[in-house]
Design a protein around this motif. Structure first.
Motif, PDB file in Angstrom:
ATOM      1  N   ASP A  62     -42.094   6.790  -8.651  1.00 38.21           N
ATOM      2  CA  ASP A  62     -42.395   8.059  -9.319  1.00 38.21           C
ATOM      3  C   ASP A  62     -43.301   8.945  -8.480  1.00 38.21           C
ATOM      4  N   GLU A  63     -44.325   8.359  -7.878  1.00 39.40           N
ATOM      5  CA  GLU A  63     -45.284   9.152  -7.106  1.00 39.40           C
ATOM      6  C   GLU A  63     -44.604   9.820  -5.909  1.00 39.40           C
ATOM      7  N   ILE A  64     -43.655   9.122  -5.293  1.00 39.51           N
ATOM      8  CA  ILE A  64     -42.916   9.704  -4.172  1.00 39.51           C
ATOM      9  C   ILE A  64     -42.070  10.884  -4.659  1.00 39.51           C
ATOM     10  N   ILE A  65     -41.427  10.716  -5.802  1.00 41.77           N
ATOM     11  CA  ILE A  65     -40.621  11.807  -6.353  1.00 41.77           C
ATOM     12  C   ILE A  65     -41.494  13.019  -6.626  1.00 41.77           C
ATOM     13  N   LYS A  66     -42.670  12.810  -7.202  1.00 39.10           N
ATOM     14  CA  LYS A  66     -43.585  13.928  -7.465  1.00 39.10           C
ATOM     15  C   LYS A  66     -43.955  14.639  -6.166  1.00 39.10           C
ATOM     16  N   GLN A  67     -44.191  13.859  -5.126  1.00 38.27           N
ATOM     17  CA  GLN A  67     -44.569  14.465  -3.852  1.00 38.27           C
ATOM     18  C   GLN A  67     -43.420  15.261  -3.243  1.00 38.27           C
ATOM     19  N   THR A  68     -42.202  14.764  -3.391  1.00 36.58           N
ATOM     20  CA  THR A  68     -41.068  15.525  -2.842  1.00 36.58           C
ATOM     21  C   THR A  68     -40.913  16.867  -3.560  1.00 36.58           C
ATOM     22  N   ILE A  69     -41.189  16.884  -4.849  1.00 38.72           N
ATOM     23  CA  ILE A  69     -41.105  18.142  -5.601  1.00 38.72           C
ATOM     24  C   ILE A  69     -42.182  19.104  -5.121  1.00 38.72           C
ATOM     25  N   ALA A  70     -43.381  18.591  -4.928  1.00 36.58           N
ATOM     26  CA  ALA A  70     -44.476  19.429  -4.425  1.00 36.58           C
ATOM     27  C   ALA A  70     -44.159  19.996  -3.046  1.00 36.58           C
ATOM     28  N   LYS A  71     -43.299  19.305  -2.307  1.00 37.60           N
ATOM     29  CA  LYS A  71     -42.952  19.724  -0.950  1.00 37.60           C
ATOM     30  C   LYS A  71     -41.629  20.487  -0.884  1.00 37.60           C
ATOM     31  N   GLY A  72     -41.077  20.883  -2.042  1.00 33.94           N
ATOM     32  CA  GLY A  72     -39.946  21.793  -2.027  1.00 33.94           C
ATOM     33  C   GLY A  72     -38.622  21.299  -2.571  1.00 33.94           C
ATOM     34  N   ILE A  73     -38.548  20.053  -3.032  1.00 32.77           N
ATOM     35  CA  ILE A  73     -37.305  19.570  -3.635  1.00 32.77           C
ATOM     36  C   ILE A  73     -37.147  20.199  -5.020  1.00 32.77           C
ATOM     37  N   CYS A  74     -35.972  20.794  -5.280  1.00 33.23           N
ATOM     38  CA  CYS A  74     -35.725  21.488  -6.547  1.00 33.23           C
ATOM     39  C   CYS A  74     -34.612  20.847  -7.379  1.00 33.23           C
ATOM     40  N   LYS A  75     -33.819  19.990  -6.761  1.00 30.64           N
ATOM     41  CA  LYS A  75     -32.714  19.316  -7.461  1.00 30.64           C
ATOM     42  C   LYS A  75     -32.742  17.858  -7.041  1.00 30.64           C
ATOM     43  N   ILE A  76     -32.704  16.961  -8.016  1.00 23.48           N
ATOM     44  CA  ILE A  76     -32.741  15.533  -7.721  1.00 23.48           C
ATOM     45  C   ILE A  76     -31.576  14.849  -8.419  1.00 23.48           C
ATOM     46  N   ASN A  77     -30.749  14.181  -7.624  1.00 30.14           N
ATOM     47  CA  ASN A  77     -29.557  13.516  -8.150  1.00 30.14           C
ATOM     48  C   ASN A  77     -29.902  12.125  -8.671  1.00 30.14           C
ATOM     49  N   VAL A  78     -29.396  11.827  -9.866  1.00 29.44           N
ATOM     50  CA  VAL A  78     -29.636  10.533 -10.506  1.00 29.44           C
ATOM     51  C   VAL A  78     -28.299   9.961 -10.938  1.00 29.44           C
ATOM     52  N   ASN A  79     -28.012   8.754 -10.492  1.00 27.89           N
ATOM     53  CA  ASN A  79     -26.738   8.124 -10.826  1.00 27.89           C
ATOM     54  C   ASN A  79     -26.933   6.662 -11.224  1.00 27.89           C
ATOM     55  N   THR A  80     -27.379   5.840 -10.283  1.00 25.40           N
ATOM     56  CA  THR A  80     -27.308   4.391 -10.457  1.00 25.40           C
ATOM     57  C   THR A  80     -28.153   3.871 -11.610  1.00 25.40           C
ATOM     58  N   GLU A  81     -29.367   4.356 -11.783  1.00 23.41           N
ATOM     59  CA  GLU A  81     -30.209   3.847 -12.877  1.00 23.41           C
ATOM     60  C   GLU A  81     -29.566   4.103 -14.231  1.00 23.41           C
ATOM     61  N   VAL A  82     -28.909   5.248 -14.371  1.00 20.74           N
ATOM     62  CA  VAL A  82     -28.218   5.557 -15.625  1.00 20.74           C
ATOM     63  C   VAL A  82     -27.031   4.613 -15.808  1.00 20.74           C
ATOM     64  N   SER A  83     -26.283   4.407 -14.730  1.00 18.66           N
ATOM     65  CA  SER A  83     -25.139   3.493 -14.785  1.00 18.66           C
ATOM     66  C   SER A  83     -25.571   2.082 -15.157  1.00 18.66           C
ATOM     67  N   LEU A  84     -26.661   1.612 -14.554  1.00 26.80           N
ATOM     68  CA  LEU A  84     -27.136   0.253 -14.837  1.00 26.80           C
ATOM     69  C   LEU A  84     -27.602   0.111 -16.281  1.00 26.80           C
ATOM     70  N   ALA A  85     -28.197   1.167 -16.835  1.00 27.04           N
ATOM     71  CA  ALA A  85     -28.615   1.115 -18.236  1.00 27.04           C
ATOM     72  C   ALA A  85     -27.406   0.942 -19.143  1.00 27.04           C
ATOM     73  N   ALA A  86     -26.319   1.648 -18.815  1.00 29.44           N
ATOM     74  CA  ALA A  86     -25.107   1.562 -19.631  1.00 29.44           C
ATOM     75  C   ALA A  86     -24.436   0.205 -19.493  1.00 29.44           C
ATOM     76  N   THR A  87     -24.265  -0.256 -18.256  1.00 32.35           N
ATOM     77  CA  THR A  87     -23.567  -1.532 -18.053  1.00 32.35           C
ATOM     78  C   THR A  87     -24.394  -2.713 -18.561  1.00 32.35           C
ATOM     79  N   SER A  88     -25.721  -2.618 -18.461  1.00 32.24           N
ATOM     80  CA  SER A  88     -26.575  -3.692 -18.990  1.00 32.24           C
ATOM     81  C   SER A  88     -26.445  -3.778 -20.506  1.00 32.24           C
ATOM     82  N   TYR A  89     -26.393  -2.596 -21.147  1.00 35.27           N
ATOM     83  CA  TYR A  89     -26.211  -2.595 -22.592  1.00 35.27           C
ATOM     84  C   TYR A  89     -24.872  -3.236 -22.955  1.00 35.27           C
ATOM     85  N   LEU A  90     -23.815  -2.847 -22.265  1.00 33.05           N
ATOM     86  CA  LEU A  90     -22.490  -3.367 -22.575  1.00 33.05           C
ATOM     87  C   LEU A  90     -22.428  -4.881 -22.391  1.00 33.05           C
ATOM     88  N   GLN A  91     -23.037  -5.365 -21.318  1.00 32.29           N
ATOM     89  CA  GLN A  91     -23.028  -6.808 -21.076  1.00 32.29           C
ATOM     90  C   GLN A  91     -23.721  -7.562 -22.211  1.00 32.29           C
TER      91      GLN A  91
END
Length: 282
Positions: A213-242
């Motif tokens: 989280d702290e690294i993500i905050k720092q990237t935003i402070a340094k100019g990142i405006c869009k952050i792609n999120v895929n795998t953690e969401v996928s793992l939450a879904a597949t873990s639930y299904l399992q």
């Protein structure tokens, strides 16, 4: 409301926050993303990768997201993620995507610029914004993205690339990975500073899953405006299904119940990212 992704990111750039681009694969992931965005009163980007075109009807999905966006109380954009073929980009533009990503990172700089410039000219004629990438994000665990070689973005090349192509936002490779890290994350924040000094357009970070989280905050402070999120969401879904199928081996659970519960399982992960990305707002 359905908006152009560029406008959303410029607002983030001015406000010093980032917008989550959640990769989606079906109705439930799209609904979860919009529902979380509304609860948190924060814009959201619905991102569909070219690699899912074989399993998702693109025209039908675009129509679905447009309706969700029209009903939403927050800005929503529809983004084509990691497209390698011009025809896929044209198809997305025709059915209402508000931004597209052409990924020419496998080519040398000159060829990447030539192809990206062509895509940018096509997209801009339709009022659609364009993301591109130089450098290459490596592939980690649990990812279904293309294999990248992990080449970091050269700041001077990024400057030249943006000037020559006219892209609206740029994905910078600074050490994150698609998927989950197999070792300790090694994110080059100094490199991000160098890129930011030379590139004025909004910057994009691919590979948020597993990034501290702290690294993500720092990237935003340094100019990142869009952050792609895929795998953690996928793992939450597949873990639930399992777990659901393990617990209900002898029961005939209805698909509608399973899908609704799967959507609920994804929402806390999305909420975590939306709050994290908005927390840095000035």
């Amino acid at each position: 409301m359905l908006v152009n992704t560029k406008d959303m990111l410029i607002a983030g750039q001015k406000g010093k926050y980032a917008v989550a681009a959640f990769n989606v694969y079906n109705l439930e992931t799209a609904q979860a993303a919009v529902r979380v965005a509304e609860k948190e009163n924060h814009p959201v980007i619905i991102a569909l990768g070219e690699r899912y075109f074989d399993t998702v009807d693109v025209e039908g999905f675009a129509a679905l997201v447009r309706v969700l966006a029209e009903k939403a109380s927050v800005p929503v954009s529809l983004h084509l993620d990691h497209a390698y073929e011009k025809q896929s980009i044209i198809r997305a533009i025709r059915c209402g995507f508000t931004s597209v990503m052409f990924d020419g990172s496998k080519f040398d700089l000159e060829e990447n610029m030539r192809l990206t410039k062509e895509i940018t000219e096509i997209a801009h004629m339709a009022g659609v914004s364009v993301e591109a990438e130089i450098g290459s994000v490596a592939r980690g665990a649990f990812s279904d993205e293309e294999e990248g070689d992990g080449t970091l973005t050269d700041p001077q090349s990024a400057k030249t690339f943006v000037e020559e192509t006219g892209v609206d936002f740029l994905a910078a490779s600074i050490g994150t990975v698609h998927g989950m890290y197999t070792g300790e994350p090694n994110i080059n924040l100094d490199l991000l500073d160098e890129i930011r000094e030379l590139v004025g357009i909004p910057l994009v970070l691919h590979g948020a899953s597993g990034t501290p989280d702290e690294i993500i905050k720092q990237t935003i402070a340094k100019g990142i405006c869009k952050i792609n999120v895929n795998t953690e969401v996928s793992l939450a879904a597949t873990s639930y299904l399992q777990k659901a199928f393990e617990q209900d081996q002898n029961k005939a659970a209805h698909l509608s119940v399973i899908m609704a519960s799967m959507q609920e399982a994804m929402e806390p992960v999305m909420t975590k990212f939306v709050r994290l990305l908005f927390a840095a707002k000035a």
